[in-house]
Enzyme design. Structure first.
Site, PDB file in Angstrom:
ATOM      1  N   SER A  65      55.721  -9.675  56.085  1.00 58.73           N
ATOM      2  CA  SER A  65      55.217 -11.088  56.423  1.00 58.73           C
ATOM      3  C   SER A  65      55.555 -11.577  58.157  1.00 58.73           C
ATOM      4  O   SER A  65      55.229 -12.398  58.422  1.00 58.73           O
ATOM      5  CB  SER A  65      55.728 -12.182  55.566  1.00 58.73           C
ATOM      6  OG  SER A  65      54.940 -12.285  54.233  1.00 58.73           O
ATOM      7  N   LYS A  68      52.646 -12.064  60.117  1.00 62.12           N
ATOM      8  CA  LYS A  68      51.727 -13.036  60.126  1.00 62.12           C
ATOM      9  C   LYS A  68      52.065 -14.163  61.319  1.00 62.12           C
ATOM     10  O   LYS A  68      51.137 -14.855  61.680  1.00 62.12           O
ATOM     11  CB  LYS A  68      52.071 -14.126  58.965  1.00 62.12           C
ATOM     12  CG  LYS A  68      51.699 -13.117  57.642  1.00 62.12           C
ATOM     13  CD  LYS A  68      52.429 -13.810  56.178  1.00 62.12           C
ATOM     14  CE  LYS A  68      51.836 -12.985  55.024  1.00 62.12           C
ATOM     15  NZ  LYS A  68      52.543 -13.355  53.791  1.00 62.12           N
ATOM     16  N   TYR A 190      44.532  -7.604  55.725  1.00 64.36           N
ATOM     17  CA  TYR A 190      45.761  -8.185  55.360  1.00 64.36           C
ATOM     18  C   TYR A 190      46.982  -7.243  54.929  1.00 64.36           C
ATOM     19  O   TYR A 190      48.124  -6.983  55.423  1.00 64.36           O
ATOM     20  CB  TYR A 190      45.659  -9.008  54.091  1.00 64.36           C
ATOM     21  CG  TYR A 190      46.726  -9.910  53.851  1.00 64.36           C
ATOM     22  CD1 TYR A 190      47.586 -10.763  54.488  1.00 64.36           C
ATOM     23  CD2 TYR A 190      47.480  -9.369  52.489  1.00 64.36           C
ATOM     24  CE1 TYR A 190      48.898 -11.300  53.896  1.00 64.36           C
ATOM     25  CE2 TYR A 190      48.650  -9.839  51.998  1.00 64.36           C
ATOM     26  CZ  TYR A 190      49.381 -10.777  52.799  1.00 64.36           C
ATOM     27  OH  TYR A 190      50.517 -11.439  52.177  1.00 64.36           O
ATOM     28  N   TYR A 242      59.280 -19.367  53.767  1.00 61.26           N
ATOM     29  CA  TYR A 242      58.770 -19.895  52.563  1.00 61.26           C
ATOM     30  C   TYR A 242      59.411 -21.101  52.033  1.00 61.26           C
ATOM     31  O   TYR A 242      59.940 -22.042  52.781  1.00 61.26           O
ATOM     32  CB  TYR A 242      58.761 -18.783  51.420  1.00 61.26           C
ATOM     33  CG  TYR A 242      58.551 -17.480  52.034  1.00 61.26           C
ATOM     34  CD1 TYR A 242      57.066 -17.352  52.611  1.00 61.26           C
ATOM     35  CD2 TYR A 242      59.086 -16.420  52.159  1.00 61.26           C
ATOM     36  CE1 TYR A 242      56.577 -16.043  53.107  1.00 61.26           C
ATOM     37  CE2 TYR A 242      58.892 -15.185  52.798  1.00 61.26           C
ATOM     38  CZ  TYR A 242      57.601 -15.142  53.322  1.00 61.26           C
ATOM     39  OH  TYR A 242      57.225 -13.874  53.995  1.00 61.26           O
ATOM     40  N   VAL A 260      59.217  -9.321  53.100  1.00 60.28           N
ATOM     41  CA  VAL A 260      59.914  -8.651  52.209  1.00 60.28           C
ATOM     42  C   VAL A 260      60.301  -7.248  52.256  1.00 60.28           C
ATOM     43  O   VAL A 260      61.028  -6.627  51.479  1.00 60.28           O
ATOM     44  CB  VAL A 260      58.894  -8.813  50.972  1.00 60.28           C
ATOM     45  CG1 VAL A 260      58.676 -10.248  50.224  1.00 60.28           C
ATOM     46  CG2 VAL A 260      57.588  -8.240  50.903  1.00 60.28           C
TER      47      VAL A 260
HETATM   48  N1  GLN Z   1      52.656  -7.932  51.721  1.00 58.80           N
HETATM   49  C1  GLN Z   1      53.355  -8.882  51.121  1.00 58.80           C
HETATM   50  C2  GLN Z   1      52.721  -9.616  50.077  1.00 58.80           C
HETATM   51  O1  GLN Z   1      51.511  -9.987  50.104  1.00 58.80           O
HETATM   52  C3  GLN Z   1      53.984  -9.936  52.206  1.00 58.80           C
HETATM   53  C4  GLN Z   1      54.901 -10.903  51.475  1.00 58.80           C
HETATM   54  C5  GLN Z   1      56.125 -11.233  52.364  1.00 58.80           C
HETATM   55  O2  GLN Z   1      56.640 -10.363  53.279  1.00 58.80           O
HETATM   56  N2  GLN Z   1      56.728 -12.166  51.960  1.00 58.80           N
HETATM   57  O3  GLN Z   1      52.934 -10.074  48.985  1.00 58.80           O
END
Ligand code: GLN
Length: 306
Positions: A65, A68, A190, A242, A260
């Site tokens: 993430s 992003k 994505y 988050y 993650v």
């Molecule tokens: N690729 C992971 C997902 O879509 C990214 C989530 C993350 O890093 N929080 O679940």
């Protein structure tokens, strides 16, 4: 009085030892669960060009993430204010992959850093760019100042095989009319973007633009306007972790973004960028050692925004 950054990083390694082995790798993406869990690295990049590191600061990992931030930045530079017609700028207070909130709020994601928001941003990029994947990768390479930024194909494949929840989020967005392209194409880009591999040193370098009022360091190139950069950092501050964004602001006091894969990047405008990596996560999906390391860093250096 000058700060001994190397000593601070060394102390952080010692003082976070007690957390070794605590937490869980992101096993909902099977390929991520294969990563050796007790690795730990920090790379501190000062804006004057000096840098300091400890541990596995040059080991590649899936940035997940953290990516992003890059997709949003590209979308904002292409579309400006229009981005905010389809994505909100509020902390979510729910899990990054929540479906419930999206249904309730009629397909307008709370912010661009939860999965729903990132999927809408990817949809915007697919509409705007001639070769979305190549163009996005080139944009990230430009920020990174290097040609070798790669996607880990195994991780991308693993995500595609097991991304049922993301597929559900994307389909719900489509149903609300907030995805304009094919759901498969949006998910594909994505997952590829989340599977980009970088190391702590490269991430710290890549984030320098955000700590430099939108100017690509070492050039005169204005990538984002000052105002856009301020807003991007504001979003990292309020939504970068988050439903733990409040906790990160409370304990660390810097804008940042987690993934993650266990990475966290944080920055202090005009001062530094810092990346930590440790794959074991808490239940919110943030690196346990990484969070503690950054808390110790801003406490010891007294370099927090607040
Ligand atoms: N690729 C992971 C997902 O879509 C990214 C989530 C993350 O890093 N929080 O679940």
């Amino acid at each position: 009085m000058s700060i001994n950054y190397q000593q601070i990083l060394n102390e952080i390694v010692e003082e976070t030892q007690y957390l070794t082995g605590k937490g869980k790798v992101a096993d909902y993406i099977p390929e991520l669960a294969k990563v050796s869990p007790n690795q730990f690295g920090i790379f501190l990049q000062m804006m004057d060009g000096s840098s300091y590191h400890v541990g596995a600061a040059h080991t590649q990992f899936a940035i997940q993430s953290i990516s992003k931030v890059f997709s949003l930045s590209l979308a904002v530079s292409l579309l400006g204010e229009k981005v905010w017609e389809r994505v909100d700028v509020e902390p979510s207070g729910t899990a990054f992959n929540s479906l419930l909130q999206l249904e309730y709020e009629k397909g307008i994601p709370r912010n661009p850093f939860i999965n729903a928001g990132a999927l809408v941003v990817i949809d915007m990029l697919i509409s705007e760019l001639k070769k979305p994947k190549e163009d996005l990768m080139d944009y990230i390479r430009m920020l990174a100042g290097k040609n070798e930024v790669h996607i880990n194909k195994k991780v991308a494949h693993s995500e595609k095989q097991h991304g049922f929840r993301n597929a559900a989020v994307a389909n719900l967005l489509k149903d609300f009319g907030n995805i304009h392209n094919k759901v498969e194409d949006v998910l594909d880009l994505y997952f590829d973007m989340c599977s980009i591999e970088m190391n702590c040193a490269e991430l710290s370098q890549t984030f320098k633009m955000f700590a430099n009022h939108g100017v690509l360091p070492g050039t005169e190139k204005q990538i984002l306007t000052r105002s856009q950069t301020k807003r991007q950092n504001a979003l990292m501050q309020s939504c970068g972790f988050y439903d733990e964004s409040g906790e990160f602001t409370f304990t660390v006091g810097l804008p940042g973004k987690s993934g993650v894969g266990g990475g966290i990047v944080a920055l202090f405008p005009e001062q530094f960028t810092i990346t930590v990596w440790s794959p074991l996560l808490n239940e919110k999906g943030n690196s346990i050692k990484g969070m503690k390391a950054l808390e110790l860093f801003t406490t010891k250096s007294e370099l927090s925004l607040f």
